[in-house]
Motif scaffolding. Structure first.
Motif, PDB file in Angstrom:
ATOM      1  N   GLN A  40       0.836  -1.193   0.000  1.00 22.53           N
ATOM      2  CA  GLN A  40       0.000   0.000   0.000  1.00 22.53           C
ATOM      3  C   GLN A  40       0.873   1.247   0.000  1.00 22.53           C
ATOM      4  O   GLN A  40       1.891   1.311   0.691  1.00 22.53           O
ATOM      5  CB  GLN A  40      -0.921   0.006   1.222  1.00 22.53           C
ATOM      6  CG  GLN A  40      -1.918   1.167   1.228  1.00 22.53           C
ATOM      7  CD  GLN A  40      -3.041   0.954   2.223  1.00 22.53           C
ATOM      8  OE1 GLN A  40      -3.221  -0.158   2.728  1.00 22.53           O
ATOM      9  NE2 GLN A  40      -3.802   1.997   2.495  1.00 22.53           N
ATOM     10  N   ASP A 281      -1.960  -0.457  -8.113  1.00 25.76           N
ATOM     11  CA  ASP A 281      -1.678   0.926  -7.767  1.00 25.76           C
ATOM     12  C   ASP A 281      -1.783   1.007  -6.253  1.00 25.76           C
ATOM     13  O   ASP A 281      -2.866   0.843  -5.689  1.00 25.76           O
ATOM     14  CB  ASP A 281      -2.689   1.864  -8.429  1.00 25.76           C
ATOM     15  CG  ASP A 281      -2.391   3.342  -8.176  1.00 25.76           C
ATOM     16  OD1 ASP A 281      -1.576   3.635  -7.275  1.00 25.76           O
ATOM     17  OD2 ASP A 281      -2.973   4.197  -8.868  1.00 25.76           O
ATOM     18  N   ASP A 284      -4.584   2.601  -4.210  1.00 30.17           N
ATOM     19  CA  ASP A 284      -5.861   1.901  -4.043  1.00 30.17           C
ATOM     20  C   ASP A 284      -5.788   0.786  -3.006  1.00 30.17           C
ATOM     21  O   ASP A 284      -6.790   0.113  -2.760  1.00 30.17           O
ATOM     22  CB  ASP A 284      -6.316   1.320  -5.384  1.00 30.17           C
ATOM     23  CG  ASP A 284      -6.550   2.398  -6.431  1.00 30.17           C
ATOM     24  OD1 ASP A 284      -6.937   3.516  -6.045  1.00 30.17           O
ATOM     25  OD2 ASP A 284      -6.315   2.135  -7.631  1.00 30.17           O
ATOM     26  N   SER A 289      -5.974  -5.684  -9.354  1.00 29.90           N
ATOM     27  CA  SER A 289      -7.213  -5.882 -10.113  1.00 29.90           C
ATOM     28  C   SER A 289      -6.922  -6.641 -11.397  1.00 29.90           C
ATOM     29  O   SER A 289      -5.949  -6.340 -12.100  1.00 29.90           O
ATOM     30  CB  SER A 289      -7.878  -4.543 -10.422  1.00 29.90           C
ATOM     31  OG  SER A 289      -7.011  -3.708 -11.174  1.00 29.90           O
TER      32      SER A 289
END
Length: 300
Positions: A40, A281, A284, A289
């Motif tokens: 993150q 990313d 996010d 994803s």
């Protein structure tokens, strides 16, 4: 034939010339593997460059830890070694992935706080690749010799092949007429870049005797299990497979990740063993994803 991995990085400091992450509709899941994860983003000490690269390496580790262990042993690089040790500890649920990233990042910052700053400052992916993938002497992959193939009067010089990263150079591309490269790199591919890394190439340095461009010939004692192609602002075809034929045998590198840069931010894609493409990313969060199969992705 030996199969290994490679990562393409296409960072640029101007958003106008950066490759864009392809926008496609996600079809039904084509992979049964668990969803990849990553680090993150740290909004206090911008971490996106580390997030992009380390997320790809973490997921390569999850699929085949032996390849990265062998790479660690070959390079004897303290930063890469600390990353691999961190992956082990994270796998044993001893630390979070962000702690692994921060341990490596802090060590890089202590070594060079200009190249690896804290706070709202960015980094050059070239510096990170240099630091993470450089062999620590006396470790090396082989030797390269610079000589003149025209007059043979130039005194040959040799040096170790010590980094598993190919850094694209338009000047070297223009002068290297030894591998039937397309005239323009835009019409070329990352497989062509691999030829310039693993095989002989013509340099931009002239022979002092006859003024012909010098040639670098290479001999690999050990082939890397991981290969990085840094193409910077240059647009070219991203090969999903790289075939390299050397006297010691034929080697195949499978594309495992791509790093993008735009709007002062790095993101990445990871390709799993079923050819599924995952976008990460860190802004996010940790999850990646799913974007579809590599065959469906645009190369524009």
């Amino acid at each position: 034939s030996t199969s290994t991995n490679f990562i393409t990085t296409n960072p640029t400091l101007s958003t106008s010339s950066s490759l864009q992450v392809p926008q496609i509709q996600s079809p039904p899941r084509l992979t049964t593997l668990p969803s990849p994860t990553g680090t993150q983003w740290d909004s206090a000490d911008y971490s996106c460059g580390y997030d992009a690269l380390f997320t790809i390496l973490w997921n390569i580790w999850n699929e085949n830890s032996n390849q990265l262990l062998l790479q660690d042993f070959m390079m004897q690089n303290v930063h890469f070694h600390n990353l691999i040790q961190g992956f082990m500890r994270h796998q044993n649920q001893e630390v979070c992935l962000e702690d692994v990233r921060n341990t490596v990042r802090n060590a890089l910052h202590l070594q060079n706080n200009t190249a690896f700053p804290m706070g709202f400052a960015g980094l050059d992916m070239k510096d990170l690749c240099n630091a993470m993938f450089e062999c620590n002497p006396p470790a090396s992959m082989g030797r390269e010799t610079t000589h003149c193939d025209n007059c043979a009067l130039h005194n040959p010089t040799s040096s170790n092949i010590s980094n598993i990263t190919y850094f694209f150079s338009p000047d070297v591309w223009r002068k290297s007429n030894m591998h039937n490269l397309p005239e323009s790199p835009t019409d070329g591919s990352t497989e062509h870049c691999a030829m310039l890394f693993f095989k002989s190439l013509r340099t931009s340095t002239p022979c002092l005797e006859c003024r012909r461009w010098l040639v670098v010939t290479k001999h690999f004692d050990t082939m890397p299990n991981l290969f990085i192609v840094y193409i910077g602002k240059q647009k070219m075809h991203i090969s999903t497979t790289i075939e390299v034929e050397l006297p010691s045998g034929q080697y195949t590198f499978q594309l495992k990740g791509m790093i993008y840069h735009g709007d002062f931010h790095f993101t990445s894609q990871f390709i799993d063993r079923n050819n599924g493409v995952w976008y990460h990313d860190g802004v996010d969060g940790q999850n990646c994803s799913f974007q579809g199969s590599i065959q469906q992705m645009s190369n524009n």
